[in-house]
Structures are given as C-alpha cells and as structure tokens.
Design a protein around this motif. Sequence first.
Motif, mmCIF file in Angstrom:
data_model
loop_
_atom_site.group_PDB
_atom_site.id
_atom_site.type_symbol
_atom_site.label_atom_id
_atom_site.label_comp_id
_atom_site.label_asym_id
_atom_site.label_seq_id
_atom_site.Cartn_x
_atom_site.Cartn_y
_atom_site.Cartn_z
ATOM 1 N N ARG A 51 -1.249 -15.447 9.693
ATOM 2 C CA ARG A 51 -1.695 -14.165 10.263
ATOM 3 C C ARG A 51 -1.483 -13.062 9.226
ATOM 4 N N VAL A 52 -2.347 -12.043 9.277
ATOM 5 C CA VAL A 52 -2.171 -10.922 8.344
ATOM 6 C C VAL A 52 -0.857 -10.221 8.675
ATOM 7 N N ASN A 53 0.007 -10.088 7.659
ATOM 8 C CA ASN A 53 1.249 -9.350 7.862
ATOM 9 C C ASN A 53 1.080 -7.914 7.395
ATOM 10 N N LYS A 54 0.578 -7.731 6.173
ATOM 11 C CA LYS A 54 0.371 -6.366 5.684
ATOM 12 C C LYS A 54 -0.743 -6.294 4.645
ATOM 13 N N ILE A 55 -1.240 -5.069 4.485
ATOM 14 C CA ILE A 55 -2.174 -4.761 3.404
ATOM 15 C C ILE A 55 -1.395 -3.860 2.450
ATOM 16 N N LYS A 56 -1.203 -4.356 1.230
ATOM 17 C CA LYS A 56 -0.446 -3.591 0.240
ATOM 18 C C LYS A 56 -1.326 -2.501 -0.382
ATOM 19 N N ASN A 57 -0.708 -1.619 -1.149
ATOM 20 C CA ASN A 57 -1.429 -0.555 -1.879
ATOM 21 C C ASN A 57 -2.279 0.316 -0.944
ATOM 22 N N ALA A 58 -1.784 0.509 0.272
ATOM 23 C CA ALA A 58 -2.617 1.138 1.309
ATOM 24 C C ALA A 58 -3.132 2.523 0.902
ATOM 25 N N CYS A 59 -2.251 3.354 0.366
ATOM 26 C CA CYS A 59 -2.679 4.717 0.027
ATOM 27 C C CYS A 59 -3.287 4.792 -1.364
ATOM 28 N N LEU A 60 -2.938 3.827 -2.204
ATOM 29 C CA LEU A 60 -3.489 3.796 -3.561
ATOM 30 C C LEU A 60 -4.967 3.400 -3.526
ATOM 31 N N ASN A 61 -5.297 2.416 -2.708
ATOM 32 C CA ASN A 61 -6.649 1.842 -2.753
ATOM 33 C C ASN A 61 -7.589 2.291 -1.636
ATOM 34 N N TYR A 62 -7.083 2.962 -0.600
ATOM 35 C CA TYR A 62 -7.930 3.283 0.554
ATOM 36 C C TYR A 62 -7.784 4.769 0.889
ATOM 37 N N THR A 63 -8.841 5.520 0.614
ATOM 38 C CA THR A 63 -8.782 6.991 0.727
ATOM 39 C C THR A 63 -8.382 7.471 2.116
ATOM 40 N N THR A 64 -8.824 6.759 3.151
ATOM 41 C CA THR A 64 -8.462 7.173 4.519
ATOM 42 C C THR A 64 -6.941 7.224 4.670
ATOM 43 N N PHE A 65 -6.262 6.254 4.093
ATOM 44 C CA PHE A 65 -4.798 6.208 4.216
ATOM 45 C C PHE A 65 -4.136 7.214 3.255
ATOM 46 N N HIS B 202 -7.528 11.259 14.252
ATOM 47 C CA HIS B 202 -6.823 10.072 14.753
ATOM 48 C C HIS B 202 -7.815 8.962 15.102
ATOM 49 N N LEU B 203 -8.879 9.340 15.843
ATOM 50 C CA LEU B 203 -9.876 8.331 16.248
ATOM 51 C C LEU B 203 -10.593 7.748 15.036
ATOM 52 N N SER B 204 -10.831 8.611 14.049
ATOM 53 C CA SER B 204 -11.536 8.109 12.876
ATOM 54 C C SER B 204 -10.644 7.153 12.062
ATOM 55 N N VAL B 205 -9.329 7.430 11.975
ATOM 56 C CA VAL B 205 -8.433 6.499 11.268
ATOM 57 C C VAL B 205 -8.341 5.180 12.055
ATOM 58 N N LEU B 206 -8.294 5.282 13.383
ATOM 59 C CA LEU B 206 -8.231 4.050 14.194
ATOM 60 C C LEU B 206 -9.469 3.183 13.984
ATOM 61 N N ASP B 207 -10.635 3.822 13.938
ATOM 62 C CA ASP B 207 -11.884 3.080 13.704
ATOM 63 C C ASP B 207 -11.826 2.369 12.357
ATOM 64 N N TYR B 208 -11.314 3.091 11.372
ATOM 65 C CA TYR B 208 -11.188 2.516 10.029
ATOM 66 C C TYR B 208 -10.273 1.297 10.051
ATOM 67 N N CYS B 209 -9.140 1.413 10.787
ATOM 68 C CA CYS B 209 -8.179 0.295 10.880
ATOM 69 C C CYS B 209 -8.847 -0.952 11.460
ATOM 70 N N LYS B 210 -9.765 -0.731 12.407
ATOM 71 C CA LYS B 210 -10.418 -1.863 13.084
ATOM 72 C C LYS B 210 -11.506 -2.489 12.226
ATOM 73 N N SER B 211 -11.910 -1.794 11.157
ATOM 74 C CA SER B 211 -13.004 -2.318 10.328
ATOM 75 C C SER B 211 -12.440 -3.291 9.292
ATOM 76 N N ASP B 212 -13.348 -3.985 8.654
ATOM 77 C CA ASP B 212 -12.940 -5.002 7.688
ATOM 78 C C ASP B 212 -12.869 -4.353 6.307
ATOM 79 N N PHE B 213 -11.982 -3.378 6.122
ATOM 80 C CA PHE B 213 -12.074 -2.494 4.960
ATOM 81 C C PHE B 213 -11.374 -3.004 3.700
ATOM 82 N N TYR B 214 -10.491 -3.989 3.829
ATOM 83 C CA TYR B 214 -9.569 -4.239 2.710
ATOM 84 C C TYR B 214 -10.004 -5.357 1.746
ATOM 85 N N ASN B 215 -9.432 -5.259 0.527
ATOM 86 C CA ASN B 215 -9.669 -6.286 -0.493
ATOM 87 C C ASN B 215 -8.719 -7.447 -0.229
ATOM 88 N N GLN B 216 -9.212 -8.648 -0.380
ATOM 89 C CA GLN B 216 -8.364 -9.831 -0.136
ATOM 90 C C GLN B 216 -7.110 -9.809 -1.011
#
Length: 218
Positions: free
Chosen positions: A41-55, A17-31
Amino acid sequence: MKEGYSIISNFISKKEHLSVLDYCKSDFYNQSDVEYDNKGRVNKIKNACLNYTTFYNLANNKILVAHAKKLLNTTDTLDCYISKFFPMEPNGGTSTFLHQDNYYFRGDNNKIVSCAVYLTNTSKKNGCLRVVPNSHKKGILEHTIESNVSKYIKWIPEENCDNIVDLELEGPSAVFFDINLIHGCYSNNSEEYRYSLAWEYIETSNNNVVPGDRITLH
Ligand SMILES: O=C(O)CCC(=O)C(=O)O
C-alpha cells in the motif's frame, strides 16, 4: 509551545481546501517519489513540496509561515524541509507510528519546527495524530520497533510513552510540534482515504542538518 505542540485552524479558504483535496485524489505523483508499506500500500509520497506546486503553496501559506517564524523567533526566510504527503489508504493504510522526527536528523529543536496538515477530519478510526505532551523535554528515546515501511524507519514502543493524547481534529487543521516531540498516527481503519502532509520549517540560512529535500518559501 505549550506542552510541545500547537494547533492552528482557519488558515486556508474553503475554496483552496477543496482544490487541494481534489488534487490529493488525483493521480498526480511520480512513481519515483512513492514509498510503499510491506503490504504494497502507498505509505507516503516524498518530496511533496519540492515536486508538487499545490503542496508548495500549502507550506507557503501566510498564516502557517507566520506561525513558524514566531515559533522559531526569526524574521528570516524559511525553507520547507523533508516534506511528505500521506494518502493514508482505507482499510488498514498507515503513515507513521510513535516516533520523534529528530531521531532521524538530529537538528537543534529551537531552530527547526515540524508541521503536519490534516486535510480530512481525523479520528481514532481513520488515523488521527497522537502526541505525548511534554515528551520533547526528555531527549531522544530509543526507537526499537521495526517499521512496516523500510529498515531505516523505526518506532518507539507504546508502553514507553505516558499519557498519549489523541488529536481528533476537524480538517483542515495544522499541528505544529517540537522536532523532539513523540508523535505518530493510528492506522486508517475507515472506508475512506485520510490525507495529510508533513514537513519541517527551517531558516534558509541554516545548513546545520543532514541533507534532505528542501525548498525556499517566500
Ligand atoms: O500525518 C501523518 O500521517 C504523520 C505525520 C508524522 O508523523 C511525520 O511526518 O513525522
């Protein structure tokens, strides 16, 4: 599912849980995966499970997948379909308001189930999920309210919804719900980010839905 939804807790370890939270706080996503609201304001990051292994790993969680298989009454392999990350911004950030997921993809509600994961504690103040129990039995309602995100997204007026239940939950929690269930969130009027993810579980063999990001789980 009693009243169209069920809540699961204790599905990930504290460490995970803590490791996923840390990931959420990082600047991990593609524009290219970011969708903004009309205030920038950022509403959502699409393709969350397709493009980001943590998710992907979160959607692939054994307890969540087993629950999804039970709800879908299947032993087949599942896909994670239309996955999104909502980093609800402080002081007015939004994710969704009242809607039915199946308004957008018109699938069979015995064959697809929605899952939303709340990584932070949620309250009315910071944007908890709200559901209308039993609303999945009444078909698809008109979505007439213009959204703050895109012209393709619309919401159901609150006055057309009886007995909305606010799910103020301790994170991490997962809410499974029927794809026809009316649900949505408050805005985040707290000083902190409120992180959630949402996707659909669908049998890998089921292609009877509109195209959307999907990835096979194992
Ligand atoms: O968790 C959220 O913020 C919104 C989830 C939701 O309503 C959806 O993905 O359809």
